[in-house]
Design a protein around this motif. Structure first.
Motif, PDB file in Angstrom:
ATOM      1  N   GLY A  79      -2.782   5.056  -6.113  1.00 24.30           N
ATOM      2  CA  GLY A  79      -2.544   3.703  -6.591  1.00 24.30           C
ATOM      3  C   GLY A  79      -1.073   3.435  -6.860  1.00 24.30           C
ATOM      4  N   THR A  80      -0.804   2.246  -7.349  1.00 26.29           N
ATOM      5  CA  THR A  80       0.563   1.841  -7.683  1.00 26.29           C
ATOM      6  C   THR A  80       0.579   1.276  -9.097  1.00 26.29           C
ATOM      7  OG1 THR A  80       0.206  -0.379  -6.771  1.00 26.29           O
ATOM      8  CG2 THR A  80       1.110   1.296  -5.273  1.00 26.29           C
ATOM      9  N   ASP A  81       1.743   1.321  -9.725  1.00 21.84           N
ATOM     10  CA  ASP A  81       1.855   0.697 -11.037  1.00 21.84           C
ATOM     11  C   ASP A  81       2.108  -0.800 -10.859  1.00 21.84           C
ATOM     12  OD1 ASP A  81       4.537   0.401 -10.326  1.00 21.84           O
ATOM     13  OD2 ASP A  81       5.226   2.051 -11.585  1.00 21.84           O
ATOM     14  N   PHE A  82       2.268  -1.519 -11.961  1.00 22.54           N
ATOM     15  CA  PHE A  82       2.407  -2.967 -11.897  1.00 22.54           C
ATOM     16  C   PHE A  82       3.770  -3.410 -11.377  1.00 22.54           C
ATOM     17  CE2 PHE A  82      -0.819  -2.688 -15.429  1.00 22.54           C
ATOM     18  CZ  PHE A  82      -1.871  -3.053 -14.615  1.00 22.54           C
ATOM     19  N   ARG A  83       4.657  -2.450 -11.169  1.00 26.62           N
ATOM     20  CA  ARG A  83       5.956  -2.766 -10.561  1.00 26.62           C
ATOM     21  C   ARG A  83       5.966  -2.473  -9.070  1.00 26.62           C
ATOM     22  NH1 ARG A  83       6.950  -0.843 -15.653  1.00 26.62           N
ATOM     23  NH2 ARG A  83       8.347  -2.087 -16.966  1.00 26.62           N
ATOM     24  N   GLY A  84       4.819  -2.030  -8.540  1.00 22.35           N
ATOM     25  CA  GLY A  84       4.707  -1.750  -7.120  1.00 22.35           C
ATOM     26  C   GLY A  84       5.128  -0.359  -6.714  1.00 22.35           C
ATOM     27  N   ARG A  85       5.397   0.540  -7.689  1.00 20.20           N
ATOM     28  CA  ARG A  85       5.811   1.900  -7.369  1.00 20.20           C
ATOM     29  C   ARG A  85       4.584   2.795  -7.226  1.00 20.20           C
ATOM     30  NH1 ARG A  85       9.771   2.597 -12.441  1.00 20.20           N
ATOM     31  NH2 ARG A  85       7.733   2.055 -13.369  1.00 20.20           N
ATOM     32  N   PRO A  86       4.478   3.559  -6.143  1.00 20.57           N
ATOM     33  CA  PRO A  86       3.327   4.460  -5.970  1.00 20.57           C
ATOM     34  C   PRO A  86       3.270   5.499  -7.092  1.00 20.57           C
ATOM     35  CG  PRO A  86       4.514   4.185  -3.902  1.00 20.57           C
ATOM     36  CD  PRO A  86       5.371   3.577  -4.967  1.00 20.57           C
ATOM     37  N   VAL A  87       2.080   5.735  -7.584  1.00 20.69           N
ATOM     38  CA  VAL A  87       1.896   6.729  -8.641  1.00 20.69           C
ATOM     39  C   VAL A  87       2.272   8.116  -8.140  1.00 20.69           C
ATOM     40  CG1 VAL A  87       0.189   7.816 -10.157  1.00 20.69           C
ATOM     41  CG2 VAL A  87       0.116   5.357  -9.752  1.00 20.69           C
ATOM     42  N   LEU A  88       2.005   8.392  -6.865  1.00 18.55           N
ATOM     43  CA  LEU A  88       2.335   9.700  -6.297  1.00 18.55           C
ATOM     44  C   LEU A  88       3.845   9.947  -6.356  1.00 18.55           C
ATOM     45  CD1 LEU A  88       1.058  12.168  -4.985  1.00 18.55           C
ATOM     46  CD2 LEU A  88       1.382  11.082  -2.761  1.00 18.55           C
ATOM     47  N   ASP A  89       4.646   8.913  -6.112  1.00 22.73           N
ATOM     48  CA  ASP A  89       6.099   9.067  -6.213  1.00 22.73           C
ATOM     49  C   ASP A  89       6.515   9.367  -7.649  1.00 22.73           C
ATOM     50  OD1 ASP A  89       6.184   8.528  -3.549  1.00 22.73           O
ATOM     51  OD2 ASP A  89       7.015   6.499  -3.729  1.00 22.73           O
ATOM     52  N   THR A  90       5.845   8.729  -8.600  1.00 19.21           N
ATOM     53  CA  THR A  90       6.140   8.988 -10.012  1.00 19.21           C
ATOM     54  C   THR A  90       5.834  10.433 -10.370  1.00 19.21           C
ATOM     55  OG1 THR A  90       5.651   6.686 -10.589  1.00 19.21           O
ATOM     56  CG2 THR A  90       5.612   8.295 -12.381  1.00 19.21           C
ATOM     57  N   ILE A  91       4.703  10.949  -9.872  1.00 19.88           N
ATOM     58  CA  ILE A  91       4.341  12.343 -10.142  1.00 19.88           C
ATOM     59  C   ILE A  91       5.347  13.293  -9.496  1.00 19.88           C
ATOM     60  CG2 ILE A  91       2.600  14.107  -9.689  1.00 19.88           C
ATOM     61  CD1 ILE A  91       0.474  11.968  -9.995  1.00 19.88           C
ATOM     62  N   GLU A  92       5.733  13.022  -8.253  1.00 19.50           N
ATOM     63  CA  GLU A  92       6.699  13.885  -7.568  1.00 19.50           C
ATOM     64  C   GLU A  92       8.051  13.896  -8.283  1.00 19.50           C
ATOM     65  OE1 GLU A  92       6.845  12.403  -3.619  1.00 19.50           O
ATOM     66  OE2 GLU A  92       4.972  13.382  -2.982  1.00 19.50           O
ATOM     67  N   ARG A  93       8.393  12.792  -8.923  1.00 16.83           N
ATOM     68  CA  ARG A  93       9.671  12.705  -9.629  1.00 16.83           C
ATOM     69  C   ARG A  93       9.644  13.412 -10.979  1.00 16.83           C
ATOM     70  NH1 ARG A  93      10.815   8.900 -13.284  1.00 16.83           N
ATOM     71  NH2 ARG A  93       9.124   7.577 -12.491  1.00 16.83           N
ATOM     72  N   THR A  94       8.528  13.349 -11.675  1.00 16.59           N
ATOM     73  CA  THR A  94       8.468  13.868 -13.041  1.00 16.59           C
ATOM     74  C   THR A  94       7.851  15.257 -13.165  1.00 16.59           C
ATOM     75  OG1 THR A  94       6.346  12.718 -13.372  1.00 16.59           O
ATOM     76  CG2 THR A  94       8.360  11.545 -14.014  1.00 16.59           C
TER      77      THR A  94
END
Length: 307
Positions: A79-94
């Motif tokens: 999925g994506t957050d409300f800003r349009g950023r993929p959740v998978l990208d967030t996980i890969e970053r953090t």
């Protein structure tokens, strides 16, 4: 062993589905409007609000929202957050930040906890044993939030030994937060090791080894310690998943851009997709490391077999 591992892996699927649904339902039950929370004090056109609510299925019932989430999950889309950023990208970053913090914490937990527990178990009722009992009781009784601020104040601001925020110092930046994160688990490992060592030292096979004239070091290392490590390995293995998911307070206090802090920010901003994706991943880690511990049983104790 292979069939046992395969069976456990298959059982992981319904567990993950059930966990993700419970997390999704809890996020769904949070009060407030996430679109309004995203906008803050800025006025938002009703048309924009309607489009966003339709896009993220916010007006649909819980089962419809969850079905849409599962369909994306089956395709590898968290999925994506409300800003349009993929959740998978967030996980890969953090995730790398949280993994580094967890590795540092596990090292502290295993090394300090085992050494303190072994020495206390060998010299039971002595000065060092009493010191371990008092210090571990004190550590466990202090909330980790208080401990984190005390560590920042004493070792960061007063003594200046460690950085107190961010990751600019590289691996050195994780030493103080890693020690804080491991503090409670470290105390439990020390106590568990102490008790296990003390019990095994009174076992028949240890008395037999001493009667054969084996050196005390050999009796401790080759006979007592190996059997005493079984419950300790169980605790540490299960604790890896707990530390990965329990770094929210530590990462927030020390301003580390990891998964724990991301979950904290996502809950505050009502980013349901981010919370569900990250927490479901933490559940998987917890299940996986418990499986690894079960397999290690057979390595530490050859008498243990799995059908």
């Amino acid at each position: 062993m292979g069939r046992y591992v395969a069976r456990r892996l298959l059982l992981t699927i319904p567990v993950l589905i059930g966990a993700s649904f419970l997390i999704f339902a809890m996020v769904y039950a949070l009060p407030g409007d996430p679109i309004r929370a995203l906008a803050g004090d800025r006025p938002v056109s009703p048309a924009v609000v309607e489009v966003l609510r339709e896009r993220f299925h916010l007006d649909d019932p819980l089962y419809v929202q969850y079905w849409e989430y599962v369909k994306g999950l089956a395709q590898g889309d968290l999925g994506t957050d409300f800003r349009g950023r993929p959740v998978l990208d967030t996980i890969e970053r953090t995730l790398p930040v949280t993994v580094e913090l967890t590795v540092v914490a596990i090292v502290f937990e295993a090394v300090i906890g085992l050494v303190a527990g072994v020495l206390a178990g060998i010299r039971r009722n002595g000065f060092f044993d009493n010191l371990v009992l008092v210090s571990t009781t004190l550590i466990v009784s202090i909330p980790i939030l208080v401990l984190a601020f005390l560590a920042q104040l004493l070792f960061g601001l007063k003594l200046g030994w460690f950085p107190i925020a961010g990751t600019r110092e590289g691996l050195y930046s994780y030493v103080l937060p890693g020690l804080v994160l491991a503090s409670g688990s470290l105390a439990y490992v020390a106590r568990l090791t102490r008790t296990s060592i003390a019990e095994n030292l009174r076992a028949d096979y240890v008395r037999t080894a001493r009667a054969k004239g084996l050196p005390n070091r050999t009796v401790i290392v080759r006979h007592t310690l190996r059997n005493s490590l079984i419950p300790v390995a169980t605790f540490i293995g299960a604790d890896i998943g707990t530390l990965l998911g329990g770094a929210i307070i530590t990462e927030t206090v020390f301003n580390l851009p990891g998964i724990g802090r991301e979950v904290f920010d996502a809950v505050r901003q009502q980013e349901g997709a981010v919370v569900v994706g990250i927490v479901t991943l933490m559940v998987f880690f917890f299940i996986f490391f418990n499986l690894v511990v079960d397999v290690l049983y057979a390595v530490l104790d050859p008498r243990i077999r799995y059908d």
